[in-house]
Scaffold this motif. Sequence first.
Motif, PDB file in Angstrom:
ATOM      1  N   ILE A  79      66.610  34.271  40.235  1.00  0.00           N
ATOM      2  CA  ILE A  79      65.397  33.847  40.458  1.00  0.00           C
ATOM      3  C   ILE A  79      64.802  35.118  41.266  1.00  0.00           C
ATOM      4  N   PRO A  80      63.533  35.863  40.868  1.00  0.00           N
ATOM      5  CA  PRO A  80      63.174  36.752  41.494  1.00  0.00           C
ATOM      6  C   PRO A  80      62.848  36.542  42.860  1.00  0.00           C
ATOM      7  N   LYS A  81      62.907  37.620  43.778  1.00  0.00           N
ATOM      8  CA  LYS A  81      62.459  37.458  45.139  1.00  0.00           C
ATOM      9  C   LYS A  81      61.248  37.648  45.274  1.00  0.00           C
ATOM     10  N   GLU A  82      60.405  36.867  46.282  1.00  0.00           N
ATOM     11  CA  GLU A  82      59.128  36.933  46.587  1.00  0.00           C
ATOM     12  C   GLU A  82      58.660  38.501  47.153  1.00  0.00           C
ATOM     13  N   GLU A  83      57.415  38.778  46.517  1.00  0.00           N
ATOM     14  CA  GLU A  83      56.877  40.064  46.958  1.00  0.00           C
ATOM     15  C   GLU A  83      55.836  39.961  48.095  1.00  0.00           C
ATOM     16  N   GLU A  84      55.295  40.846  48.893  1.00  0.00           N
ATOM     17  CA  GLU A  84      54.434  40.765  49.830  1.00  0.00           C
ATOM     18  C   GLU A  84      53.188  40.173  49.454  1.00  0.00           C
ATOM     19  N   ALA A  85      52.527  39.549  50.584  1.00  0.00           N
ATOM     20  CA  ALA A  85      51.314  38.626  50.297  1.00  0.00           C
ATOM     21  C   ALA A  85      50.166  39.663  49.588  1.00  0.00           C
ATOM     22  N   PRO A  86      49.696  39.081  48.480  1.00  0.00           N
ATOM     23  CA  PRO A  86      48.478  39.836  47.549  1.00  0.00           C
ATOM     24  C   PRO A  86      47.538  39.918  48.496  1.00  0.00           C
ATOM     25  N   GLY A  87      46.556  40.911  48.126  1.00  0.00           N
ATOM     26  CA  GLY A  87      45.317  41.066  48.749  1.00  0.00           C
ATOM     27  C   GLY A  87      44.461  40.073  48.352  1.00  0.00           C
ATOM     28  N   GLN A  88      43.247  39.935  49.564  1.00  0.00           N
ATOM     29  CA  GLN A  88      42.195  38.907  49.068  1.00  0.00           C
ATOM     30  C   GLN A  88      41.225  39.424  48.012  1.00  0.00           C
ATOM     31  N   GLU A  89      40.878  38.564  47.274  1.00  0.00           N
ATOM     32  CA  GLU A  89      39.952  39.047  46.105  1.00  0.00           C
ATOM     33  C   GLU A  89      38.398  38.879  46.697  1.00  0.00           C
ATOM     34  N   GLU A  90      37.573  39.488  46.234  1.00  0.00           N
ATOM     35  CA  GLU A  90      36.119  39.341  46.809  1.00  0.00           C
ATOM     36  C   GLU A  90      35.736  38.208  45.986  1.00  0.00           C
ATOM     37  N   PRO A  91      34.753  37.376  46.860  1.00  0.00           N
ATOM     38  CA  PRO A  91      34.101  36.166  45.990  1.00  0.00           C
ATOM     39  C   PRO A  91      33.168  36.666  45.136  1.00  0.00           C
ATOM     40  N   GLN A  92      32.914  35.788  44.093  1.00  0.00           N
ATOM     41  CA  GLN A  92      31.841  35.989  43.002  1.00  0.00           C
ATOM     42  C   GLN A  92      30.721  35.010  42.880  1.00  0.00           C
ATOM     43  N   GLU A  93      29.613  35.497  42.498  1.00  0.00           N
ATOM     44  CA  GLU A  93      28.692  34.476  42.323  1.00  0.00           C
ATOM     45  C   GLU A  93      28.762  33.858  41.107  1.00  0.00           C
ATOM     46  N   LEU A  94      28.548  32.639  41.070  1.00  0.00           N
ATOM     47  CA  LEU A  94      28.834  31.974  39.667  1.00  0.00           C
ATOM     48  C   LEU A  94      27.438  31.247  39.128  1.00  0.00           C
ATOM     49  N   ASP A  95      27.398  31.312  38.032  1.00  0.00           N
ATOM     50  CA  ASP A  95      26.162  30.712  37.271  1.00  0.00           C
ATOM     51  C   ASP A  95      26.784  29.564  36.473  1.00  0.00           C
ATOM     52  N   SER A  96      25.698  29.005  35.610  1.00  0.00           N
ATOM     53  CA  SER A  96      26.337  27.915  34.655  1.00  0.00           C
ATOM     54  C   SER A  96      27.214  28.329  33.598  1.00  0.00           C
ATOM     55  N   GLU A  97      27.124  29.721  33.096  1.00  0.00           N
ATOM     56  CA  GLU A  97      27.993  30.008  32.216  1.00  0.00           C
ATOM     57  C   GLU A  97      29.135  30.689  32.871  1.00  0.00           C
ATOM     58  N   SER A  98      28.931  30.786  33.985  1.00  0.00           N
ATOM     59  CA  SER A  98      30.397  31.242  34.710  1.00  0.00           C
ATOM     60  C   SER A  98      31.290  30.126  34.748  1.00  0.00           C
ATOM     61  N   TYR A  99      30.629  28.810  35.296  1.00  0.00           N
ATOM     62  CA  TYR A  99      31.366  27.594  35.161  1.00  0.00           C
ATOM     63  C   TYR A  99      31.968  27.152  33.860  1.00  0.00           C
ATOM     64  N   LEU A 100      31.133  27.504  32.760  1.00  0.00           N
ATOM     65  CA  LEU A 100      31.770  27.427  31.371  1.00  0.00           C
ATOM     66  C   LEU A 100      33.050  28.133  31.240  1.00  0.00           C
ATOM     67  N   GLN A 101      32.808  29.268  31.458  1.00  0.00           N
ATOM     68  CA  GLN A 101      34.153  30.178  31.283  1.00  0.00           C
ATOM     69  C   GLN A 101      35.143  29.963  32.303  1.00  0.00           C
ATOM     70  N   MET A 102      34.920  29.468  33.473  1.00  0.00           N
ATOM     71  CA  MET A 102      36.012  28.996  34.390  1.00  0.00           C
ATOM     72  C   MET A 102      36.534  27.914  33.644  1.00  0.00           C
ATOM     73  N   GLN A 103      36.050  26.893  33.137  1.00  0.00           N
ATOM     74  CA  GLN A 103      36.520  25.738  32.258  1.00  0.00           C
ATOM     75  C   GLN A 103      37.370  26.111  31.436  1.00  0.00           C
ATOM     76  N   GLN A 104      36.993  26.933  30.703  1.00  0.00           N
ATOM     77  CA  GLN A 104      37.741  27.533  29.211  1.00  0.00           C
ATOM     78  C   GLN A 104      39.214  28.285  29.810  1.00  0.00           C
TER      79      GLN A 104
END
Length: 414
Positions: A79-104
Amino acid sequence: MEEDSRPKEEQNTGDETSGESGEYSFLQEVIKDENGRWRALKKRWIRLVGWGLVFGIAASLGFAWTNRLSSSRIKEVTIPKEEEAPGQEEPQELDSESYLQMQQALGEVAKEAGRSVVEIRILTSKEDWTEQTAQTHSITGIVVADNGREILIWGKTMAAAEGASLQAVFSDGSKRSVTLKQKDDGLGMGIYAVETSRLKSSTMKQLKVAVLGSSNFIQLGEPVLALGSPLGDGQSLGVGGIMSKDNRVSRVDGSYGILQTDIAAGEEGSGVLVNLKGEIVGVIDQSVASTDSALVAGYGISDLKRTMELLSNGQGIPYLGICGLEVTEEIQEQGVPRGIYMKEVMPGSPTMAAGLQNGDILTGIGTEKVTTLTEYRNCLLKLNAGEKVRLKGLRQGAEGYVDIEFEVTVGKQE
């Protein structure tokens, strides 16, 4: 003239005769050589064909034997050992199209991770005229390894009645009998195995070894999917977020991190928690949920990896038999030394046989100090059943705590 010519004629005649005979012998010799050459070529050709057949048969047998050896050789599971904590991603603004893409996108993540999900059923024979077999109970497992001979599935252990059988249902709908290979009774989970030779090639192509993520680095509010049977009745899918990640539950010889979500759950719910990368970050087990909680909860995957690895390789879990509590700074203020407080030494355990008692404080295993249950668990999992190890600790006496030390023979969790 005649005297002179006769010898010449005789000589000529002799020359013609010798020339003629030389010519014929040459022709005969050529004919003889040609026949011999064809016969030699024929023999050589037959010999080459014969050797070719021999080498071909030998090569086929060698390949078959090598293939048989390679197919029967069991690969060690890591079982692979755990790596270091990943960096935080920048938050993104979402619109109606983004929500549809997120669902997909969530649908694609669920579909891909679902290839690793397997339903384990208990089937019992019935004499009912309407059906020959009936499903009595099921849990959701995940494919954690392919060792070259078996597909290994991690999941909760189930108590099967006498005469009952276990069946695995893969993501393509195919069903095969499955056996419980190894288990950890203290945790209530184990490894199930299905022989690869009994699976269709289409099933082998469809299934996928799960990608294990990290529950140590998961963030509050992080989106997760609940795959399998979180409602406890048939296959279902839930989407939500992590509401709690710092709680732990104590078990014999260790403690485990618990993930709590805001996803609806059934009392008998089972399955896995998957992050947006398609990695398994938790194993659903409603027995560790908060009292009367109807929300999905389970073990964080990070604390399960070493146990998965040991059981996948056919090894038992090292066992000492201690139910402990960590002595926090607040408890230390009451005069209790730092270490693992032995709340209960399990009856018949190696620790009890060595002489340790309820109320003792464990401070070290071998040469390593232990002050937390995580450290204790990590030290224990490095040992082997039958190995002798010295446990160091403190015992309260009339004049305070005194040092104690015992030699213990490590047992195996059955």
